[in-house]
Scaffold this motif. Structure first.
Motif, PDB file in Angstrom:
ATOM      1  N   MET A   1       0.847  -1.169   0.000  1.00  0.00           N
ATOM      2  CA  MET A   1       0.000   0.000   0.000  1.00  0.00           C
ATOM      3  C   MET A   1       0.902   1.244   0.000  1.00  0.00           C
ATOM      4  SD  MET A   1      -2.948   1.035   2.801  1.00  0.00           S
ATOM      5  CE  MET A   1      -3.161  -0.669   3.161  1.00  0.00           C
ATOM      6  N   ASP A   2       0.637   2.177  -0.907  1.00  0.00           N
ATOM      7  CA  ASP A   2       1.499   3.351  -0.988  1.00  0.00           C
ATOM      8  C   ASP A   2       1.148   4.391   0.083  1.00  0.00           C
ATOM      9  OD1 ASP A   2      -0.699   4.796  -1.902  1.00  0.00           O
ATOM     10  OD2 ASP A   2      -0.023   4.880  -3.972  1.00  0.00           O
ATOM     11  N   GLU A   3       2.014   5.386   0.212  1.00  0.00           N
ATOM     12  CA  GLU A   3       1.870   6.398   1.266  1.00  0.00           C
ATOM     13  C   GLU A   3       0.578   7.195   1.133  1.00  0.00           C
ATOM     14  OE1 GLU A   3       3.771   6.982   4.060  1.00  0.00           O
ATOM     15  OE2 GLU A   3       4.598   5.064   3.446  1.00  0.00           O
ATOM     16  N   ARG A   4       0.156   7.481  -0.102  1.00  0.00           N
ATOM     17  CA  ARG A   4      -1.080   8.238  -0.318  1.00  0.00           C
ATOM     18  C   ARG A   4      -2.273   7.479   0.240  1.00  0.00           C
ATOM     19  NH1 ARG A   4      -5.354   8.515  -3.650  1.00  0.00           N
ATOM     20  NH2 ARG A   4      -4.663   6.755  -4.866  1.00  0.00           N
ATOM     21  N   VAL A   5      -2.346   6.206  -0.050  1.00  0.00           N
ATOM     22  CA  VAL A   5      -3.458   5.386   0.411  1.00  0.00           C
ATOM     23  C   VAL A   5      -3.428   5.247   1.938  1.00  0.00           C
ATOM     24  CG1 VAL A   5      -4.504   3.084   0.315  1.00  0.00           C
ATOM     25  CG2 VAL A   5      -3.648   4.151  -1.773  1.00  0.00           C
ATOM     26  N   LYS A   6      -2.250   5.060   2.508  1.00  0.00           N
ATOM     27  CA  LYS A   6      -2.137   4.951   3.972  1.00  0.00           C
ATOM     28  C   LYS A   6      -2.641   6.215   4.653  1.00  0.00           C
ATOM     29  CE  LYS A   6       1.841   1.862   4.322  1.00  0.00           C
ATOM     30  NZ  LYS A   6       3.250   1.768   4.742  1.00  0.00           N
ATOM     31  N   LEU A   7      -2.229   7.362   4.141  1.00  0.00           N
ATOM     32  CA  LEU A   7      -2.639   8.624   4.739  1.00  0.00           C
ATOM     33  C   LEU A   7      -4.131   8.852   4.557  1.00  0.00           C
ATOM     34  CD1 LEU A   7      -1.630  11.043   6.301  1.00  0.00           C
ATOM     35  CD2 LEU A   7      -0.958  12.103   4.129  1.00  0.00           C
ATOM     36  N   LEU A   8      -4.659   8.516   3.396  1.00  0.00           N
ATOM     37  CA  LEU A   8      -6.094   8.657   3.160  1.00  0.00           C
ATOM     38  C   LEU A   8      -6.889   7.756   4.105  1.00  0.00           C
ATOM     39  CD1 LEU A   8      -8.358   9.934   1.543  1.00  0.00           C
ATOM     40  CD2 LEU A   8      -8.065   8.128  -0.166  1.00  0.00           C
ATOM     41  N   ARG A   9      -6.427   6.561   4.340  1.00  0.00           N
ATOM     42  CA  ARG A   9      -7.107   5.653   5.281  1.00  0.00           C
ATOM     43  C   ARG A   9      -7.075   6.204   6.703  1.00  0.00           C
ATOM     44  NH1 ARG A   9      -6.085  -0.136   2.827  1.00  0.00           N
ATOM     45  NH2 ARG A   9      -7.532   0.089   1.091  1.00  0.00           N
ATOM     46  N   GLN A  10      -5.976   6.859   7.086  1.00  0.00           N
ATOM     47  CA  GLN A  10      -5.912   7.469   8.415  1.00  0.00           C
ATOM     48  C   GLN A  10      -6.942   8.590   8.539  1.00  0.00           C
ATOM     49  OE1 GLN A  10      -1.707   8.484   8.478  1.00  0.00           O
ATOM     50  NE2 GLN A  10      -1.360   6.904  10.040  1.00  0.00           N
ATOM     51  N   VAL A  11      -7.098   9.373   7.485  1.00  0.00           N
ATOM     52  CA  VAL A  11      -8.120  10.428   7.481  1.00  0.00           C
ATOM     53  C   VAL A  11      -9.504   9.795   7.618  1.00  0.00           C
ATOM     54  CG1 VAL A  11      -9.221  12.236   6.086  1.00  0.00           C
ATOM     55  CG2 VAL A  11      -6.717  12.068   6.156  1.00  0.00           C
ATOM     56  N   GLN A  12      -9.747   8.739   6.872  1.00  0.00           N
ATOM     57  CA  GLN A  12     -11.044   8.060   6.929  1.00  0.00           C
ATOM     58  C   GLN A  12     -11.306   7.461   8.310  1.00  0.00           C
ATOM     59  OE1 GLN A  12     -10.318   5.466   3.604  1.00  0.00           O
ATOM     60  NE2 GLN A  12     -11.461   6.778   2.195  1.00  0.00           N
ATOM     61  N   HIS A  44      -6.392  15.968  15.296  1.00  0.00           N
ATOM     62  CA  HIS A  44      -5.585  14.978  14.575  1.00  0.00           C
ATOM     63  C   HIS A  44      -6.041  14.860  13.123  1.00  0.00           C
ATOM     64  CE1 HIS A  44      -2.899  11.654  14.006  1.00  0.00           C
ATOM     65  NE2 HIS A  44      -3.881  10.820  13.747  1.00  0.00           N
ATOM     66  N   ARG A  45      -7.334  14.866  12.908  1.00  0.00           N
ATOM     67  CA  ARG A  45      -7.860  14.770  11.551  1.00  0.00           C
ATOM     68  C   ARG A  45      -7.422  15.971  10.717  1.00  0.00           C
ATOM     69  NH1 ARG A  45     -10.323  15.953   7.180  1.00  0.00           N
ATOM     70  NH2 ARG A  45     -11.813  14.557   6.241  1.00  0.00           N
ATOM     71  N   ARG A  46      -7.476  17.152  11.306  1.00  0.00           N
ATOM     72  CA  ARG A  46      -7.050  18.359  10.590  1.00  0.00           C
ATOM     73  C   ARG A  46      -5.573  18.273  10.209  1.00  0.00           C
ATOM     74  NH1 ARG A  46     -10.312  22.455  14.496  1.00  0.00           N
ATOM     75  NH2 ARG A  46     -12.317  22.342  13.400  1.00  0.00           N
TER      76      ARG A  46
END
Length: 84
Positions: A1-12, A44-46
């Motif tokens: 899983m790439d960094e973009r997807v990991k970060l997007l999942r954390q936001v979700q 944290h979300r922000r």
């Protein structure tokens, strides 16, 4: 899983937690601990969202305001192989 997807999942994940806390606070509006948790996760979300936008582009159209060229549509849409 790439960094973009990991970060997007954390936001979700933060979005899910915030929504769950909102529902709880609807029925327990005087719960100080829940409000503290809500504020903590909101901060944290922000932070996560700011990092995502800085590194990968806007998550919402208003985050592309002022960018030239208009960058809102540069990321792949879910039906184009982008992650949901």
């Amino acid at each position: 899983m790439d960094e973009r997807v990991k970060l997007l999942r954390q936001v979700q994940q933060c979005d899910f937690t915030l929504y769950d806390l909102q529902l709880y606070l609807d029925t327990h509006p005087a719960c100080r601990r829940a409000m503290e948790q809500y504020e903590k996760h909101l901060r944290h979300r922000r932070e996560l969202e700011e990092e995502y936008v800085r590194r990968f582009g806007p998550l919402r159209a208003e985050q592309a305001a002022g960018s030239e060229p208009w960058s809102w549509v540069e990321n792949p849409w879910p039906w184009e192989g982008g992650q949901c």
